[in-house]
Write an enzyme that holds these catalytic residues in place. Structure first.
Site, PDB file in Angstrom:
ATOM      1  N   GLU A 209       0.828  -1.211   0.000  1.00 57.34           N
ATOM      2  CA  GLU A 209       0.000   0.000   0.000  1.00 57.34           C
ATOM      3  C   GLU A 209       0.861   1.259   0.000  1.00 57.34           C
ATOM      4  O   GLU A 209       0.399   2.342   0.357  1.00 57.34           O
ATOM      5  CB  GLU A 209      -0.948  -0.008   1.205  1.00 57.34           C
ATOM      6  CG  GLU A 209      -1.858  -1.222   1.202  1.00 57.34           C
ATOM      7  CD  GLU A 209      -2.859  -1.248   2.339  1.00 57.34           C
ATOM      8  OE1 GLU A 209      -3.081  -0.229   2.998  1.00 57.34           O
ATOM      9  OE2 GLU A 209      -3.437  -2.314   2.564  1.00 57.34           O
ATOM     10  N   LYS A 339     -15.249  -2.653   5.050  1.00 60.86           N
ATOM     11  CA  LYS A 339     -14.736  -2.987   3.713  1.00 60.86           C
ATOM     12  C   LYS A 339     -15.854  -3.716   2.990  1.00 60.86           C
ATOM     13  O   LYS A 339     -16.207  -4.841   3.384  1.00 60.86           O
ATOM     14  CB  LYS A 339     -13.547  -3.941   3.823  1.00 60.86           C
ATOM     15  CG  LYS A 339     -12.280  -3.387   4.454  1.00 60.86           C
ATOM     16  CD  LYS A 339     -11.352  -4.556   4.784  1.00 60.86           C
ATOM     17  CE  LYS A 339      -9.938  -4.143   5.105  1.00 60.86           C
ATOM     18  NZ  LYS A 339      -9.179  -5.279   5.693  1.00 60.86           N
TER      19      LYS A 339
HETATM   20  C1  2PG Z   1      -6.292  -4.390   6.329  1.00 57.10           C
HETATM   21  C2  2PG Z   1      -6.260  -4.285   4.820  1.00 57.10           C
HETATM   22  C3  2PG Z   1      -5.947  -2.904   4.330  1.00 57.10           C
HETATM   23  P1  2PG Z   1      -5.965  -6.335   3.266  1.00 57.10           P
HETATM   24  O1  2PG Z   1      -5.850  -5.377   6.904  1.00 57.10           O
HETATM   25  O2  2PG Z   1      -6.830  -3.512   6.978  1.00 57.10           O
HETATM   26  O3  2PG Z   1      -4.747  -2.416   4.871  1.00 57.10           O
HETATM   27  O4  2PG Z   1      -5.392  -5.226   4.264  1.00 57.10           O
HETATM   28  O5  2PG Z   1      -6.709  -5.642   2.209  1.00 57.10           O
HETATM   29  O6  2PG Z   1      -4.756  -7.076   2.773  1.00 57.10           O
HETATM   30  O7  2PG Z   1      -6.852  -7.216   4.102  1.00 57.10           O
HETATM   31 MG    MG Z   2      -6.690  -4.682   8.908  1.00 57.89          MG
END
Ligand code: 2PG
Ligand code: MG
Length: 422
Positions: A209, A339
């Protein structure tokens, strides 16, 4: 009423060069819009299923041709010519069409691409900005812009595992605008890059990221350098710029122990360790301080952080209304990392957001480590009144697309940034 004329999907590549799904939705009114979905690496076990082809000869099995085929085939066939008065009506139809609890038949990547493309086409049909459309979806007035939480240092699954914890983020706590917040972040990020490249004698590698990933000897060294960078950039740690953590501890939890810096801590030891960090450093938010299934220890973790830092659940909650309800009842957290691809439709993510809000929780709207140049996340965070937004570093265009969209929304909507919770 939005009536779907055409749905079509294609496979595109995300910021790690892995396939993902993009979808275009055309409505009978002529409004047409596209959207693409992100993908995580440090995923929670309870996430909706991202459908991959599994053909080891192509993209190491990560191809999305099956998911794309599901949009172009059964989903398009079921939805074309149909009118959907609301986003919920569309999403309920998608959920029924899939018929599994984790969207494993059609794939959450296929389903979400349709859900978001439809939302964007509907906003276009109404002639309103996407953030306004998202606000109307939740029945919320547009009131604020989210506060930035930006990756400075990375470890864990997003880097080479230099340190176990995944992200040390910086929060421009006193910035009055997104514009000022980004300038603050820039100053600290480059101060940190200078400082660590001198200290470790290497140009810092960047993680998935865009976070800096120097070879820290331990987690505390990363916190020390974050504080030093904040000072070197001319800010007061804790007042102007604070620290947030994504401990992502599910990913170093094995056989009932947290494997951190050579130690194997039990849950009480891990809570104590996190508490000692919050005491020594200006840390205001702790994400996944415990593992995703360490349910009985989350309430004591939250109690130990209360009044000092947010107890934020990511892998722990997976944007899943059932898990969030359980966590609210158990008083196991006080903030939700949201998310949408963890659950697979906008409507279910909206339910997760509403539940968290009704419990008085804070909400951080988050990108994934695998992203595309699509910027709908910025509109979502504004429309749904996110307190914080987590996009990644101010590096790499898949991140900047969202920061630049926030700047554009700020210029257009003239909303204030959420005050940092005192
Ligand atoms: C998290 C995310 C974003 P990933 O753990 O919060 O940083 O990571 O998308 O790999 O789950
Ligand atoms: Mg996380």
């Amino acid at each position: 009423m939005p009536t779907i004329r055409r749905l079509s999907a294609m496979e595109i590549l995300d910021s790690r060069g892995r396939p993902t799904v993009a979808c275009e939705c055309e409505l009978a009114s002529g409004a047409v819009a596209a959207a693409s979905v992100p993908s995580g690496a440090s995923t929670g076990a309870a996430e909706a299923l991202e459908l991959r082809d599994g053909d080891p000869k192509r993209y190491r099995g990560l191809g999305c041709r099956k998911a794309v085929g599901h949009v172009n085939g059964p989903i398009a066939a079921a939805l074309a010519g149909k009118a959907f008065e609301t986003q919920a009506a569309l999403d309920e139809r998608l959920i029924a069409l899939d018929g599994t609890p984790t969207k494993s038949r059609l794939g959450a990547n296929a389903v979400l691409a349709v859900s978001i493309a439809f939302a964007r086409a509907s906003a276009a049909e109404r002639g309103v900005p996407l953030y306004q459309h998202f606000a109307d979806m939740l029945g919320l007035p547009l009131a604020t812009l989210p506060r930035l939480t930006v990756n400075l240092f990375s470890g864990g699954k997003h880097a080479g595992g230099q340190v176990e914890i995944q992200d040390v983020l910086i929060v421009p706590a006193s910035a009055k605008t997104i514009d000022e917040g980004l300038a603050t972040i820039f100053a600290v990020y480059y101060a940190a890059a200078d400082l660590t490249s001198k200290k470790y004698g290497v140009r810092s590698l960047k993680a998935d990221e865009g976070g800096l990933a120097p070879p820290f000897p331990n987690v505390e060294a990363a916190f020390d350098d974050a504080v030093a960078a904040i000072k070197a950039a001319g800010f007061e740690p804790g007042r102007d710029v604070a620290i947030a953590l994504d401990v992502a501890s599910s990913h170093f939890f094995r056989d009932g122990r947290y494997h951190l810096g050579g130690a194997a801590l039990d849950s009480a030891g891990m809570i104590e360790r996190v508490g000692s960090w919050v005491k020594r450093y200006p840390i205001v938010s702790v994400e996944d301080g415990l593992s995703e299934d360490d349910w009985s220890n989350w309430p004591p973790l939250r109690r130990s952080l209360a009044g000092k830092a947010l107890t934020l659940g990511d892998d722990f909650l997976c944007t899943n209304p059932a898990r969030i309800t359980r966590a609210i009842d158990a008083k196991a957290a006080d903030a939700l990392l949201l998310k949408v691809n963890q659950i697979g439709t906008l409507t279910e993510a909206a339910k997760a957001c509403r539940l968290a809000r009704a419990a008085g929780w804070r909400v951080t709207v988050s990108a994934r480590s695998g992203e595309t140049e699509d910027n709908w996340l910025a509109d979502l965070a504004v429309g749904w009144g996110g307190d914080q937004i987590k996009i990644g570093s101010i590096a790499q265009s898949e991140r900047l697309a969202k920061y630049n969209r926030l700047l554009a929304i700020e210029a257009q909507a003239k909303l204030p940034v959420v005050a940092w919770p005192g």
